[in-house]
Scaffold this motif. Structure first.
Motif, PDB file in Angstrom:
ATOM      1  N   PRO A 274       0.826  -1.214   0.000  1.00  0.00           N
ATOM      2  CA  PRO A 274       0.000   0.000   0.000  1.00  0.00           C
ATOM      3  C   PRO A 274       0.852   1.252   0.000  1.00  0.00           C
ATOM      4  O   PRO A 274       1.986   1.248   0.474  1.00  0.00           O
ATOM      5  N   THR A 275       0.309   2.336  -0.556  1.00  0.00           N
ATOM      6  CA  THR A 275       1.068   3.588  -0.592  1.00  0.00           C
ATOM      7  C   THR A 275       1.184   4.227   0.793  1.00  0.00           C
ATOM      8  O   THR A 275       2.038   5.093   0.999  1.00  0.00           O
ATOM      9  N   LYS A 276       0.344   3.795   1.739  1.00  0.00           N
ATOM     10  CA  LYS A 276       0.488   4.189   3.144  1.00  0.00           C
ATOM     11  C   LYS A 276       0.807   2.928   3.923  1.00  0.00           C
ATOM     12  O   LYS A 276      -0.065   2.107   4.203  1.00  0.00           O
ATOM     13  N   LEU A 277       2.070   2.786   4.277  1.00  0.00           N
ATOM     14  CA  LEU A 277       2.589   1.543   4.841  1.00  0.00           C
ATOM     15  C   LEU A 277       2.877   1.702   6.320  1.00  0.00           C
ATOM     16  O   LEU A 277       3.567   2.642   6.721  1.00  0.00           O
ATOM     17  N   GLN A 278       2.357   0.798   7.134  1.00  0.00           N
ATOM     18  CA  GLN A 278       2.609   0.807   8.570  1.00  0.00           C
ATOM     19  C   GLN A 278       3.498  -0.374   8.947  1.00  0.00           C
ATOM     20  O   GLN A 278       3.264  -1.500   8.517  1.00  0.00           O
ATOM     21  N   TRP A 299      15.094   3.205  -3.866  1.00  0.00           N
ATOM     22  CA  TRP A 299      14.312   3.958  -2.886  1.00  0.00           C
ATOM     23  C   TRP A 299      15.033   5.270  -2.574  1.00  0.00           C
ATOM     24  O   TRP A 299      16.243   5.296  -2.345  1.00  0.00           O
ATOM     25  N   VAL A 300      14.271   6.362  -2.602  1.00  0.00           N
ATOM     26  CA  VAL A 300      14.843   7.697  -2.374  1.00  0.00           C
ATOM     27  C   VAL A 300      14.035   8.392  -1.270  1.00  0.00           C
ATOM     28  O   VAL A 300      12.801   8.370  -1.286  1.00  0.00           O
ATOM     29  N   ARG A 301      14.794   9.037  -0.305  1.00  0.00           N
ATOM     30  CA  ARG A 301      14.131   9.817   0.754  1.00  0.00           C
ATOM     31  C   ARG A 301      14.890  11.127   0.920  1.00  0.00           C
ATOM     32  O   ARG A 301      16.114  11.119   1.069  1.00  0.00           O
ATOM     33  N   ASP A 302      14.139  12.194   0.846  1.00  0.00           N
ATOM     34  CA  ASP A 302      14.747  13.526   0.963  1.00  0.00           C
ATOM     35  C   ASP A 302      15.870  13.726  -0.044  1.00  0.00           C
ATOM     36  O   ASP A 302      16.923  14.301   0.262  1.00  0.00           O
ATOM     37  N   GLY A 303      15.661  13.223  -1.268  1.00  0.00           N
ATOM     38  CA  GLY A 303      16.644  13.405  -2.330  1.00  0.00           C
ATOM     39  C   GLY A 303      17.845  12.493  -2.249  1.00  0.00           C
ATOM     40  O   GLY A 303      18.746  12.583  -3.093  1.00  0.00           O
ATOM     41  N   HIS A 316      12.760   6.289  10.739  1.00  0.00           N
ATOM     42  CA  HIS A 316      12.557   5.808   9.369  1.00  0.00           C
ATOM     43  C   HIS A 316      11.187   6.189   8.820  1.00  0.00           C
ATOM     44  O   HIS A 316      10.869   5.869   7.670  1.00  0.00           O
ATOM     45  N   ALA A 317      10.362   6.819   9.658  1.00  0.00           N
ATOM     46  CA  ALA A 317       9.048   7.259   9.164  1.00  0.00           C
ATOM     47  C   ALA A 317       9.217   8.422   8.191  1.00  0.00           C
ATOM     48  O   ALA A 317      10.177   9.188   8.257  1.00  0.00           O
ATOM     49  N   GLY A 318       8.253   8.525   7.251  1.00  0.00           N
ATOM     50  CA  GLY A 318       8.304   9.616   6.283  1.00  0.00           C
ATOM     51  C   GLY A 318       7.908   9.162   4.894  1.00  0.00           C
ATOM     52  O   GLY A 318       7.455   8.031   4.690  1.00  0.00           O
ATOM     53  N   LYS A 319       8.082  10.046   3.913  1.00  0.00           N
ATOM     54  CA  LYS A 319       7.722   9.754   2.529  1.00  0.00           C
ATOM     55  C   LYS A 319       8.940   9.280   1.747  1.00  0.00           C
ATOM     56  O   LYS A 319      10.020   9.860   1.858  1.00  0.00           O
ATOM     57  N   VAL A 335       5.541   6.254  -1.396  1.00  0.00           N
ATOM     58  CA  VAL A 335       5.106   5.441  -0.274  1.00  0.00           C
ATOM     59  C   VAL A 335       5.327   6.226   1.016  1.00  0.00           C
ATOM     60  O   VAL A 335       6.436   6.717   1.269  1.00  0.00           O
ATOM     61  N   GLU A 336       4.270   6.388   1.809  1.00  0.00           N
ATOM     62  CA  GLU A 336       4.363   7.068   3.100  1.00  0.00           C
ATOM     63  C   GLU A 336       4.448   6.010   4.195  1.00  0.00           C
ATOM     64  O   GLU A 336       3.538   5.195   4.363  1.00  0.00           O
TER      65      GLU A 336
END
Length: 366
Positions: A274-278, A299-303, A316-319, A335-336
């Protein structure tokens, strides 16, 4: 058909012979493989063939035809025989005054068969003709003659059945149109043939038939257009040819199946989570990206390119942006991720329970 003098001469000879020997005599020439005779008057009207022939010799009930007091019965009423097998039919006259009964098989293959008895049997030791038309007739003392045509179906199962893709080899691509082809080799009669395409055990549409009305063996090709999806990747396709001989046929009609071909379907990247992953603290952060061929996933986070953690924490939480590259196409997914602390909801319930117990104790002290 022209009137022939031979049956009349033969009839006179038989009548004279019967007067000096036995009450009833059977006059037939030496039995050839195919017995037939030209009737003494007008050519018969060809009756329409049965829509549903049967396999082998069917019911012994017989079929009757008559004009006035003339009745004939043929048993079995429909002859369906495998090429090369024997076949037998009995024709009899009853409840009428007649001078004899006979068989005519068109086209003329042998000397005619005729008898003054109440019945005559037509027998073939090995059926090797495809287009015979048997007819039984009776010479009636008053009223001329009557006749009955006997439907004869000579069948042959196909030598081979095969399936393929038309003008294509190798993998298919999702959402493109393709044509499956089923080839049925050397089968007769084609008008009784039906072909069904299958995906696994699921039929792909109703059975198909041919407009070919030839009684002789032929090779027929049937096609089916279809558009594959990713669910078809790894599925097996095949076809089945059946000689549909109708309700009078055998319980198990002749059926020949093709080989199975396994489909390889190429499709673009698809996000498998899912695009909102827990996830809970300490658990592996996992999200599969499917595709065929298998895509290259980043996988990329904050560039920044990151690796998914094997033990998740709140940091590790975030988009995240998921970059998926395959031979077919490039796709980006967002993915959030939410990290549930200390065991997640179960731990929160325990906290509320302890707080409630503490409040109750304080009230009791007061």
């Amino acid at each position: 058909m022209q009137i022939s003098g031979r049956p009349i001469t033969l009839l006179l000879v038989c009548l004279l012979g019967s007067a000096t020997s036995s009450p009833v005599s059977i006059c037939t020439p030496a039995q050839p493989p195919l017995s037939q005779i030209s009737p003494p008057s007008p050519a018969p009207t060809v009756l329409p063939s049965l829509p549903s022939p049967s396999l082998g010799l069917v019911s012994a009930s017989g079929a009757s035809a008559g004009k006035g007091g003339c009745r004939l019965t043929v048993s079995p009423p429909t002859l369906v025989v495998r090429f090369g097998d024997p076949v037998t039919a009995n024709c009899s006259g009853h409840g009428m005054d007649y001078s004899g009964v006979g068989w005519e098989v068109s086209p003329l293959m042998a000397e005619p068969g005729y008898t003054m008895d109440r019945f005559i049997v037509w027998t073939v030791d090995s059926m090797t003709e495809w287009n015979l038309t048997p007819m039984c007739y009776a010479s009636v003392e008053r009223g001329g003659q009557c006749h009955i045509n006997v439907p004869l179906i000579v069948y042959k199962p196909p030598d081979n059945v095969s399936i393929s893709l038309v003008n294509h080899t190798g993998a298919m691509q999702e959402h493109r149109l393709y044509t499956l082809q089923c080839s049925v080799e050397d089968v007769a009669p084609v008008e009784n043939l039906t072909v069904t395409f299958y995906r696994g055990q699921t039929a792909l549409g109703p059975p198909q038939s041919s407009s070919n009305r030839s009684k002789e063996p032929a090779t027929e090709i049937f096609t089916l257009n279809f558009t594959p999806s990713r669910e078809d990747d790894g599925a097996e396709f095949w076809c089945e040819a059946e000689l549909d001989l109708g309700p009078e046929g055998p319980q198990h009609p002749p059926v020949v199946k093709s080989q199975h071909i396994t489909a390889t379907v190429y499709f673009g990247p698809q996000l498998g989570c899912p695009t909102k992953l827990q996830v809970r603290e300490g658990e592996l952060l996992s999200c599969e990206v499917r595709g065929n061929p298998r895509p290259l996933v980043t996988w990329v986070r904050d560039g920044q390119v990151v690796a998914l953690p094997t033990s998740s924490s709140r940091e590790h939480a975030g988009k995240y942006t998921v970059l998926a590259i395959s031979r077919l196409e490039h796709k980006n997914f967002t993915v959030e991720v939410e990290v549930l602390g200390g065991g997640g909801p179960a731990n929160s319930c325990n906290g509320y329970f302890l707080l409630a117990v503490l409040i109750i104790q304080m009230i009791n002290w007061l």
